[in-house]
Design a protein around this motif. Sequence first.
Motif, PDB file in Angstrom:
ATOM      1  N   UNK A 114      -6.688  24.804  33.817  1.00 11.40           N
ATOM      2  CA  UNK A 114      -7.793  24.576  34.753  1.00 11.40           C
ATOM      3  C   UNK A 114      -8.518  25.900  34.976  1.00 11.40           C
ATOM      4  N   UNK A 115      -9.854  25.871  34.995  1.00 11.59           N
ATOM      5  CA  UNK A 115     -10.592  27.126  35.154  1.00 11.59           C
ATOM      6  C   UNK A 115     -11.655  27.028  36.248  1.00 11.59           C
ATOM      7  N   UNK A 116     -11.890  28.174  36.883  1.00 13.11           N
ATOM      8  CA  UNK A 116     -12.978  28.377  37.819  1.00 13.11           C
ATOM      9  C   UNK A 116     -13.792  29.581  37.351  1.00 13.11           C
TER      10      UNK A 116
ATOM     11  N   UNK B  23     -16.921  35.499  40.014  1.00 16.29           N
ATOM     12  CA  UNK B  23     -17.364  36.868  39.723  1.00 16.29           C
ATOM     13  C   UNK B  23     -17.506  37.094  38.217  1.00 16.29           C
ATOM     14  N   UNK B  24     -18.111  36.127  37.554  1.00 17.84           N
ATOM     15  CA  UNK B  24     -18.382  36.188  36.112  1.00 17.84           C
ATOM     16  C   UNK B  24     -17.120  36.197  35.261  1.00 17.84           C
ATOM     17  N   UNK B  25     -15.992  35.820  35.852  1.00 18.95           N
ATOM     18  CA  UNK B  25     -14.740  35.718  35.119  1.00 18.95           C
ATOM     19  C   UNK B  25     -14.274  34.264  35.139  1.00 18.95           C
ATOM     20  N   UNK B  26     -13.681  33.827  34.040  1.00 16.90           N
ATOM     21  CA  UNK B  26     -13.082  32.497  33.984  1.00 16.90           C
ATOM     22  C   UNK B  26     -11.603  32.646  34.322  1.00 16.90           C
ATOM     23  N   UNK B  27     -11.259  32.194  35.531  1.00 18.19           N
ATOM     24  CA  UNK B  27      -9.906  32.368  36.054  1.00 18.19           C
ATOM     25  C   UNK B  27      -9.170  31.045  36.059  1.00 18.19           C
TER      26      UNK B  27
ATOM     27  N   UNK C  42      -6.275  25.327  42.201  1.00 19.34           N
ATOM     28  CA  UNK C  42      -7.143  25.353  43.368  1.00 19.34           C
ATOM     29  C   UNK C  42      -7.813  26.721  43.462  1.00 19.34           C
ATOM     30  N   UNK C  43      -9.028  26.739  43.990  1.00 21.56           N
ATOM     31  CA  UNK C  43      -9.745  28.007  44.124  1.00 21.56           C
ATOM     32  C   UNK C  43      -8.959  29.004  44.976  1.00 21.56           C
ATOM     33  N   UNK C  44      -8.232  28.509  45.969  1.00 23.01           N
ATOM     34  CA  UNK C  44      -7.473  29.394  46.855  1.00 23.01           C
ATOM     35  C   UNK C  44      -6.350  30.126  46.126  1.00 23.01           C
ATOM     36  N   UNK C  45      -5.979  29.632  44.944  1.00 20.66           N
ATOM     37  CA  UNK C  45      -4.877  30.249  44.192  1.00 20.66           C
ATOM     38  C   UNK C  45      -5.363  31.244  43.147  1.00 20.66           C
ATOM     39  N   UNK C  46      -6.660  31.496  43.066  1.00 25.57           N
ATOM     40  CA  UNK C  46      -7.190  32.393  42.041  1.00 25.57           C
ATOM     41  C   UNK C  46      -6.731  33.828  42.268  1.00 25.57           C
ATOM     42  N   UNK C  47      -6.389  34.485  41.156  1.00 20.58           N
ATOM     43  CA  UNK C  47      -6.107  35.921  41.178  1.00 20.58           C
ATOM     44  C   UNK C  47      -6.808  36.546  39.974  1.00 20.58           C
ATOM     45  N   UNK C  48      -7.339  37.764  40.114  1.00 22.67           N
ATOM     46  CA  UNK C  48      -8.190  38.338  39.063  1.00 22.67           C
ATOM     47  C   UNK C  48      -7.490  38.573  37.740  1.00 22.67           C
TER      48      UNK C  48
ATOM     49  N   UNK D 263      -8.883  34.183  29.174  1.00 19.83           N
ATOM     50  CA  UNK D 263      -8.761  35.018  27.979  1.00 19.83           C
ATOM     51  C   UNK D 263      -7.385  35.649  27.884  1.00 19.83           C
ATOM     52  N   UNK D 264      -6.908  36.227  28.977  1.00 22.59           N
ATOM     53  CA  UNK D 264      -5.629  36.918  28.937  1.00 22.59           C
ATOM     54  C   UNK D 264      -4.434  35.994  28.804  1.00 22.59           C
ATOM     55  N   UNK D 265      -4.470  34.849  29.484  1.00 21.86           N
ATOM     56  CA  UNK D 265      -3.340  33.921  29.448  1.00 21.86           C
ATOM     57  C   UNK D 265      -3.288  33.110  28.154  1.00 21.86           C
ATOM     58  N   UNK D 266      -4.453  32.815  27.576  1.00 23.03           N
ATOM     59  CA  UNK D 266      -4.473  31.862  26.460  1.00 23.03           C
ATOM     60  C   UNK D 266      -5.165  32.389  25.204  1.00 23.03           C
TER      61      UNK D 266
END
Length: 256
Positions: free
Chosen positions: A38-40, A43-47, A51-57, A62-65
């Motif tokens: 799942x992506x959001x 700040x111009x990054x695909x995280x 849930x949006x509340x769980x986003x971390x930079x 790209x880095x995970x997959x």
Amino acid sequence: MFREPDSLVLNAHSHNDYLQPTPLFDALAQGFGSVEADIFLEDNQLLVAHERSALTPERTLEGLYLQPLAERVKRWGGVYEHMPHSRPFVLLIDVKDKPVETYTALDRLLRKYEHMLTCFEGNQIHSKALTIVLTGSHDNSYIAKFSQRLVTIDATFKDLTHPDLPTIPPLFGWLSDDWSSIFRWSGDDPISHEDREKLVSLVQKVHNQGLKLRWWGGPDVETAWKLWLDSGSDIIGTDNLSGLRAFLISQQNHHR
């Protein structure tokens, strides 16, 4: 230390894969053929997060997959050392919001990995090691305007009756729909004859369009896995990676 699987179960799909203890690599260790992220756009990054509340930079798509998959393709030419050339690995990307903005950012990112990605151009499909399937909050009409894409779309049954969109590849590659919105069967009792016939009919309808079928929102238990497998459903999703692998291996051995 990561260990390569001794056999592959390419019809197995890691649902919400990023929630596994080791995203991507847990599924690869089991020999799965697809994973889901799942992506959001933030700040111009695909995280990556549910849930949006769980986003971390640091948890980027790209880095995970994309980066670790690219390293494997560089080493072997495919995601697995013995991956069949006719069967690309699938990264199912679930867009959570901002469909047009997110697709624009995703397309820009995917161009960096174009060398390993299946390309969809006109009515042609140029298969490579990794296929991106887009699901969730996406704008089909907007994406359809692009004559050349690095994604195919995860359709729903409603899409098959849409008057303005083609229902065959390459725009759509998979069809995924909510099991619980169509069937009441929860995996406990034997499924009714009527529901079994309905399931077989829906599977055939999807296959007639040249698409692969995946159910979500259904029971994540062996009775459901067997029902879907026996009915011809193409991709079986789970949160129980080792359990599904063991089941599919047992079914393979049973039919030898």
